[in-house]
Design an enzyme around this catalytic site. Structure first.
Site: not given
Ligand code: 3PY
Length: 254
Positions: A139, A236
């Site tokens: 990522e 997220e």
């Molecule tokens: O910041 C992010 O997206 C992560 O997965 C790292 O914690």
């Protein structure tokens, strides 16, 4: 209908991970994902997943010495043993709870030696993960949140993925990180689609709930559906207050 995965690294962090999984189910999420579950016995996470019927989509390798600012180990020259231990730990935990993917964190470094180290460790990670049917994710993190992080943009990730050429190595496409530094999230997502293994989102630029900010997630989620992507999208984001009060976006954007 868009399906969503609750990222329990940011949502319901006020309770133990098994209870966060149960809260995600009650709130109507279709899956969960986490960051670093290692302090919780895998048996307890597995039980909560079985009780709720939710899948754990992914977890991260440990960052290393967090107090010293480390953000992963796999691209750090001279830390091969630590990086491999982190990969084995993550794959074993993922295997034990039936998770689908491991995000291998690169760390803060740059240069040719760091790239060669990351390639070696990722190749090993793919081999180890393949035995358990797991995907390895990398990522790119934006330079505002993660200054000095080795993997900084999707083009760099794409080049590495093509170079390593392992069928279980994919891109974690986080609309938030891409939106902070690569401007056109929709165009980048379309371009990267063939190598994407998981998609995450949060408002740009404040990493809050996706119903505000510079990126129009109604448009992005429609595009993702049109492109035939069916896996749950990872929420997220950092709730402004408690997680339940932040969930208004789900009904609006689903
Ligand atoms: O910041 C992010 O997206 C992560 O997965 C790292 O914690």
């Amino acid at each position: 209908m868009t399906r969503f995965s609750a990222n329990l690294g940011f949502l319901w962090t006020d309770r133990p991970l098994p209870d966060a999984i149960r809260a995600a189910k009650t709130a109507g999420f279709d899956a969960v994902e986490c960051h670093w579950p290692y302090d919780t016995p895998a048996s307890e996470v597995k039980l909560a997943l079985a009780q709720t019927g939710l899948s754990m989509l992914g977890l991260n390798t440990v960052r290393g010495d967090v107090a010293a600012g480390e953000m992963g180990l796999s691209a750090l020259p001279g830390r091969r043993d630590d990086a491999l231990s982190a990969i084995v730990q993550a794959v074993s935990y993922a295997d034990a709870i039936g998770a689908q993917a491991v995000h291998v964190m690169a760390g803060k470094c740059d240069g040719v030696e760091a790239e060669a180290t990351f390639i070696e460790n990722l190749s090993a990670a793919c081999e180890i993960a393949r035995r358990s049917g797991l995907t390895i994710l990398i990522e790119p993190l934006n330079a505002f949140d993660a200054p000095g992080y080795f993997l900084g943009n999707t083009q760099q990730a794409s080049t590495l993925i093509r170079q390593i050429d392992a069928s279980n190595l994919k891109l974690m496409f986080d609309c938030y990180h891409v939106g902070r530094t690569e401007v056109d999230v929709a165009a980048t997502l379309q371009k990267m689609l063939p190598i994407i293994g998981h998609i995450q989102f949060a408002a740009v630029p404040d990493r809050g709930a996706p119903d505000h900010g510079d990126v129009d997630f109604r448009r992005i989620f429609s595009l993702i559906t049109e492109l035939g992507w069916e896996h749950p999208l990872g929420a997220e984001y950092r709730p402004a207050g408690d997680t339940e009060s932040s969930l208004g976006w789900m009904a609006k954007l689903r």
